[in-house]
Design a protein around this motif. Structure first.
Motif, PDB file in Angstrom:
ATOM      1  N   ILE A   1       0.887  -1.231  -0.011  1.00 34.13           N
ATOM      2  CA  ILE A   1      -0.160  -0.191   0.013  1.00 34.13           C
ATOM      3  C   ILE A   1       0.885   1.252  -0.035  1.00 34.13           C
ATOM      4  N   ILE A   2       2.000   1.145   0.927  1.00 33.68           N
ATOM      5  CA  ILE A   2       3.086   2.505   0.934  1.00 33.68           C
ATOM      6  C   ILE A   2       3.415   2.682  -0.944  1.00 33.68           C
ATOM      7  N   GLN A   3       3.961   1.437  -1.239  1.00 35.59           N
ATOM      8  CA  GLN A   3       4.387   1.602  -2.679  1.00 35.59           C
ATOM      9  C   GLN A   3       3.466   2.154  -3.579  1.00 35.59           C
ATOM     10  N   ILE A   4       2.249   1.791  -3.543  1.00 41.90           N
ATOM     11  CA  ILE A   4       1.263   2.315  -4.521  1.00 41.90           C
ATOM     12  C   ILE A   4       0.833   3.536  -4.304  1.00 41.90           C
ATOM     13  N   CYS A   5       0.600   3.929  -3.110  1.00 45.59           N
ATOM     14  CA  CYS A   5       0.424   5.575  -2.824  1.00 45.59           C
ATOM     15  C   CYS A   5       1.714   6.472  -3.506  1.00 45.59           C
ATOM     16  N   VAL A   6       2.877   6.147  -3.105  1.00 47.32           N
ATOM     17  CA  VAL A   6       3.947   6.685  -3.493  1.00 47.32           C
ATOM     18  C   VAL A   6       4.238   6.894  -5.022  1.00 47.32           C
ATOM     19  N   ILE A   7       4.010   5.729  -5.568  1.00 50.36           N
ATOM     20  CA  ILE A   7       3.986   5.402  -7.188  1.00 50.36           C
ATOM     21  C   ILE A   7       3.060   6.281  -7.862  1.00 50.36           C
ATOM     22  N   THR A   8       1.862   6.108  -7.223  1.00 50.55           N
ATOM     23  CA  THR A   8       0.679   7.183  -7.815  1.00 50.55           C
ATOM     24  C   THR A   8       1.045   8.691  -7.739  1.00 50.55           C
ATOM     25  N   SER A   9       1.662   8.943  -6.730  1.00 52.12           N
ATOM     26  CA  SER A   9       1.937  10.304  -6.712  1.00 52.12           C
ATOM     27  C   SER A   9       3.146  10.702  -7.509  1.00 52.12           C
ATOM     28  N   PHE A  10       4.026   9.659  -7.598  1.00 51.56           N
ATOM     29  CA  PHE A  10       5.291  10.003  -8.299  1.00 51.56           C
ATOM     30  C   PHE A  10       4.756  10.096  -9.832  1.00 51.56           C
ATOM     31  N   GLY A  11       3.818   9.269 -10.117  1.00 50.84           N
ATOM     32  CA  GLY A  11       3.391   9.091 -11.560  1.00 50.84           C
ATOM     33  C   GLY A  11       2.885  10.494 -12.116  1.00 50.84           C
ATOM     34  N   ILE A  12       2.202  11.331 -11.156  1.00 50.09           N
ATOM     35  CA  ILE A  12       1.795  12.577 -11.745  1.00 50.09           C
ATOM     36  C   ILE A  12       2.806  13.300 -12.144  1.00 50.09           C
TER      37      ILE A  12
ATOM     38  N   ARG B   1      -9.438  -3.221  -3.001  1.00 52.12           N
ATOM     39  CA  ARG B   1     -10.034  -2.024  -2.118  1.00 52.12           C
ATOM     40  C   ARG B   1      -9.122  -1.106  -1.483  1.00 52.12           C
ATOM     41  N   ALA B   2      -8.138  -2.077  -0.622  1.00 55.83           N
ATOM     42  CA  ALA B   2      -7.196  -0.771  -0.122  1.00 55.83           C
ATOM     43  C   ALA B   2      -6.098  -0.089  -0.980  1.00 55.83           C
ATOM     44  N   MET B   3      -5.966  -0.868  -2.017  1.00 54.45           N
ATOM     45  CA  MET B   3      -5.026  -0.389  -3.200  1.00 54.45           C
ATOM     46  C   MET B   3      -5.677   0.790  -4.103  1.00 54.45           C
ATOM     47  N   PHE B   4      -6.951   0.500  -3.839  1.00 54.96           N
ATOM     48  CA  PHE B   4      -7.658   1.539  -4.727  1.00 54.96           C
ATOM     49  C   PHE B   4      -7.560   3.004  -3.949  1.00 54.96           C
ATOM     50  N   VAL B   5      -8.062   2.700  -2.638  1.00 59.07           N
ATOM     51  CA  VAL B   5      -8.120   3.950  -1.820  1.00 59.07           C
ATOM     52  C   VAL B   5      -6.557   4.571  -1.850  1.00 59.07           C
ATOM     53  N   SER B   6      -5.553   3.820  -1.552  1.00 64.91           N
ATOM     54  CA  SER B   6      -4.046   4.159  -1.719  1.00 64.91           C
ATOM     55  C   SER B   6      -3.623   5.077  -2.848  1.00 64.91           C
ATOM     56  N   GLN B   7      -4.447   4.442  -4.165  1.00 67.00           N
ATOM     57  CA  GLN B   7      -4.101   5.253  -5.287  1.00 67.00           C
ATOM     58  C   GLN B   7      -4.963   6.391  -5.338  1.00 67.00           C
ATOM     59  N   VAL B   8      -6.062   6.960  -4.516  1.00 68.62           N
ATOM     60  CA  VAL B   8      -6.720   7.889  -4.689  1.00 68.62           C
ATOM     61  C   VAL B   8      -5.991   9.025  -3.791  1.00 68.62           C
ATOM     62  N   ILE B   9      -5.545   8.383  -2.705  1.00 67.05           N
ATOM     63  CA  ILE B   9      -4.747   9.456  -1.814  1.00 67.05           C
ATOM     64  C   ILE B   9      -3.405   9.775  -2.589  1.00 67.05           C
ATOM     65  N   GLY B  10      -2.628   8.866  -3.161  1.00 62.61           N
ATOM     66  CA  GLY B  10      -1.368   9.218  -4.137  1.00 62.61           C
ATOM     67  C   GLY B  10      -1.965  10.310  -5.206  1.00 62.61           C
ATOM     68  N   THR B  11      -2.824  10.071  -5.642  1.00 65.83           N
ATOM     69  CA  THR B  11      -3.305  10.744  -6.748  1.00 65.83           C
ATOM     70  C   THR B  11      -3.467  12.517  -6.494  1.00 65.83           C
ATOM     71  N   ALA B  12      -3.978  12.341  -5.141  1.00 61.94           N
ATOM     72  CA  ALA B  12      -4.281  13.769  -4.452  1.00 61.94           C
ATOM     73  C   ALA B  12      -3.086  14.336  -4.227  1.00 61.94           C
ATOM     74  N   MET B  13      -2.306  13.717  -3.784  1.00 59.49           N
ATOM     75  CA  MET B  13      -0.820  14.131  -3.288  1.00 59.49           C
ATOM     76  C   MET B  13      -0.141  14.641  -4.644  1.00 59.49           C
ATOM     77  N   GLY B  14      -0.072  13.864  -5.474  1.00 61.14           N
ATOM     78  CA  GLY B  14       0.465  14.018  -6.734  1.00 61.14           C
ATOM     79  C   GLY B  14       0.085  15.283  -7.450  1.00 61.14           C
TER      80      GLY B  14
END
Length: 710
Positions: A131-142, A525-538
């Motif tokens: 979940i950590i990876q996914i959130c950071v990767i999503t943010s990083f991807g922006i 589900r946890a991954m998707f929530v993490s992706q939402v958080i990461g997108t907002a951060m990015g």
């Protein structure tokens, strides 16, 4: 209901009873030793999920913890890894590797702090790590898909001044943090829903490899391997060796890269003539590792595509210089040879993607009708056996499939979210860009899911994210549609580029993350929530980092400066070409595009017709298309990785199957992590001490004569 097996303590899997015979008599020391050796061999044969079988699996709510959020915040500081502001020749999804490294360095201290405060109520699991990876990767991807080095900056006055014939105020919009954040939020969140319903088909049915996601999963699994698993310890040791080698090799190469065209990456392996046509081994162990993970047919396909394009097609079209297109154009001009490269690549990608998208949708409709007819609610089995080629799914695949489909994300939620966010964007975006009409945005969002599928499918095959190719399509079509009669066509095309690029790229990152989660048993589900958080951060962090660059470097985007942002000029040139119309394309470009589009569809149809056995000998058009635009250098690396694995399996198939993924993951992530310190060195303006270049003998004579005279 909790799985009974999950409640068993970790160490029970490794415990063994005192050997005894059937009569209860003590066995001899020799028999005891033999039995212990047999037990040890059985442990050696345990698969990944058998090793983790007795680890209690946390619910999806427990995978989203305070510890994860703290780690996420720490990683966000490293958004300064900002390649789009610098000229570069490759684009890859290796931010996973950076995040994992810093998780190891930072999250351990963070976890200890939480333990002391009493906030950490559960052990740190591989699911939480994922979940950590996914959130950071999503943010990083922006940062990559946000266009800060291409379409965003291409709107600015600094780039517009380099094209004086098209410097209308209606076609210029200088960056501001406020509108950039809003624009990114509108464009990026849509991508989270665009291909969400297709995750089962991409990960389980098609079994796409997503090499970066797979490498990250191997790292996470190795980091959390329970004590006592002998094979796992050996795999971790192997991974560490090749990780260290890959990192140090990247560090060694850096010393020879002082200047453009310097270093091992420019080694003319097959001669200068082949080098000019991008046929060379660039000593990038990342691509060797990717080649070891990708199926052999994918590696053969990219090599075949490189030979067809850079070995045959482009040299032939190059002979028409001055006849089919103007002579003496820059290498990045869409009016010249680059135009053939971009649009023929698009034609092949769209042909392959649309064919498979149609096939997937048809399969979904058939399955849905069968479920309704048979009133079935069970889990669909893994298609076509497991990844090892067995007609029956392995224990790992069965367990992973069951848990991957356990926490379902309803289809109505994905479709409803996409429609609602699309409507908001259609209404709001024209206020930010008046020349971007609402019906332009509507058309983009109608076709965005199809293109997102194409990109996610291609990335799953080869690990290449082709967002710039899709961005070029949006720029050209919308600029041509908007025209130049009332001005604003260039700005409309650049804005449309981001509207398409962001969801298409987000969809690809989404599937990469789902692959990682599938291999680590993380909840979707946890991954998707993490992706939402990461997108907002990015959407917040990306514009802020860009704003630092924009204000810190007054010469940003100027030719010859430290940060020339060459793609900004390329993207604006595409928009200018679109405004001028299709007639500005080089001659016969459309005919070539149509021919390659039809060829891609026909090759896919043939692959499906001849059966699985013979299909493995027919190249994949999507994989062939990638070197058409990028070049052939990485195809040599990937083919070498495939060849190494093939020879290894011939010599010792058992060891190749056990240690091959660990070797590949180490090669990918070691070189990937070196990119971070090298980027920080560049930001600090630390220059490598040596430039290693290769010249022809005649050029070398002239250089020696010049140096002697001076």
């Amino acid at each position: 209901m909790e799985n009974k097996d999950d409640s068993i303590e970790d160490n029970t899997i490794y415990e063994s009873e005192t050997p005894s015979d059937l009569n209860g008599l003590q066995v001899s020391e020799k028999d005891k030793k033999l039995e212990e050796e047999e037990d040890e061999e059985e442990k050696e044969e345990l698969s990944v999920e058998q090793i983790f079988e007795h680890k209690k699996l946390p619910t999806w709510q427990k995978q989203l913890t305070v510890g994860a959020c703290g780690g996420i915040f720490s990683f966000s500081l490293f958004q300064l890894h900002y390649h789009e502001a610098r000229p570069h020749h490759r684009y890859h999804n290796f931010s996973q590797c950076f995040c994992w490294a810093f998780r190891v360095l930072l999250h351990e201290d963070w976890t200890k702090l939480l333990e002391k405060t009493g906030w950490l109520k559960q052990p740190f699991t591989r699911q939480e790590n994922t979940i950590i990876q996914i959130c950071v990767i999503t943010s990083f991807g922006i940062t990559f898909s946000g266009g800060f080095g291409n379409y965003f900056f291409g709107m600015s006055d600094a780039v517009a001044k380099q094209t004086p014939n098209y410097d209308s105020p209606l076609d210029v919009k200088n960056p501001q943090i406020g509108w950039m954040m809003g624009y990114l939020a509108l464009a990026s969140f849509v991508g989270l829903f665009s291909v969400l319903p297709l995750r089962k088909i991409m990960i389980i049915d098609y079994k796409l490899t997503y090499p970066s996601g797979t490498a990250t999963a191997h790292l996470i699994n190795s980091f959390h391997t329970p004590k006592g698993a002998k094979l796992a310890r050996k795999q971790v040791k192997t991974l560490g060796k090749f990780f260290t080698f890959s990192f140090l090799w990247g560090f060694f190469q850096w010393f020879f890269t002082s200047g453009n065209g310097c270093g091992f990456a420019n080694f003319p392996t097959f001669g200068l003539e082949a080098y000019a046509n991008t046929f060379y081994f660039d000593f990038s162990v990342i691509y060797v590792g990717v080649g070891m993970i990708c199926p052999h047919i994918v590696n053969v396909s990219v090599l075949a595509g490189g030979i067809l394009s850079w070995g045959i097609l482009w040299p032939l079209i190059g002979t028409k210089n001055g006849e089919w297109y103007p002579a003496n154009l820059s290498s990045t001009s869409i009016n010249g040879l680059q135009g053939y490269r971009v649009f023929i690549t698009l034609a092949m990608v769209l042909g392959d993607g649309l064919y498979n998208f149609t096939k997937v949708v048809g399969r979904m409709l058939i399955n849905m009708s069968q479920e309704i007819r048979d009133k079935r609610n069970g889990i669909l089995p893994v298609a076509d056996g497991d990844s090892s080629g067995s007609p029956f799914p392995s224990y790992d695949d069965e367990r992973r499939t069951k848990l991957f489909l356990k926490d379902q994300i309803p289809t109505w939620f994905a479709l409803g979210g996409y429609i609602i966010l699309a409507i908001i964007s259609i209404i709001t975006l024209p206020f930010i860009f008046p020349s971007l009409k609402w019906y332009y945005v509507l058309v983009i969002y109608i076709f965005a899911p199809i293109l997102a599928f194409c990109n996610a499918y291609g990335c799953g095959l080869t690990d290449w994210n082709q967002i710039k190719t899709y961005g070029a399509l949006a720029i050209f079509l919308i600029s041509a549609w908007a025209g130049s009669s009332q001005g604003g066509g260039i700005l409309a095309g650049l804005a449309a580029c981001g509207v398409l690029m962001n969801p298409v790229s987000t969809a690809s990152e989404l599937m990469q993350d789902f692959k990682t989660g599938y291999l680590t048993l993380a909840s979707p589900r946890a991954m998707f929530v993490s992706q939402v958080i990461g997108t907002a951060m990015g959407c917040v962090i990306g514009p802020c980092v860009f704003w630092v660059f924009y204000n810190a470097f007054s010469d940003l985007g100027l030719p010859g400066s430290q940060y020339p942002a060459p793609y900004a000029m390329v993207f604006r040139s595409m928009a200018i070409l679109g405004v001028e119309g299709i007639s500005a394309l080089p001659q016969h470009c459309l005919e070539f595009c149509l021919a390659f589009f039809v060829a891609s569809v026909l090759v896919n149809a043939i692959r499906d017709t001849v059966g699985k056995k013979w299909a493995n000998y027919i190249p994949i058009p999507m994989a062939m298309a990638i070197p058409f635009y990028i070049g052939s250098y990485f195809t040599i690396d990937m083919f070498l990785g495939s060849l190494i694995l093939l020879v290894w399996k011939k010599v010792n198939k058992a060891k190749a199957d056990l240690y091959g993924p660990a070797v590949a993951s180490g090669l990918i992530c070691g070189d990937g992590i070196w990119t971070l310190p090298s980027s920080l060195l560049a930001l600090a303006r630390v220059t490598p001490p040596i430039c290693m270049k290769f010249l022809s003998s005649s050029t070398n004579v002239r250089v020696d004569a010049f140096l002697a005279s001076s």
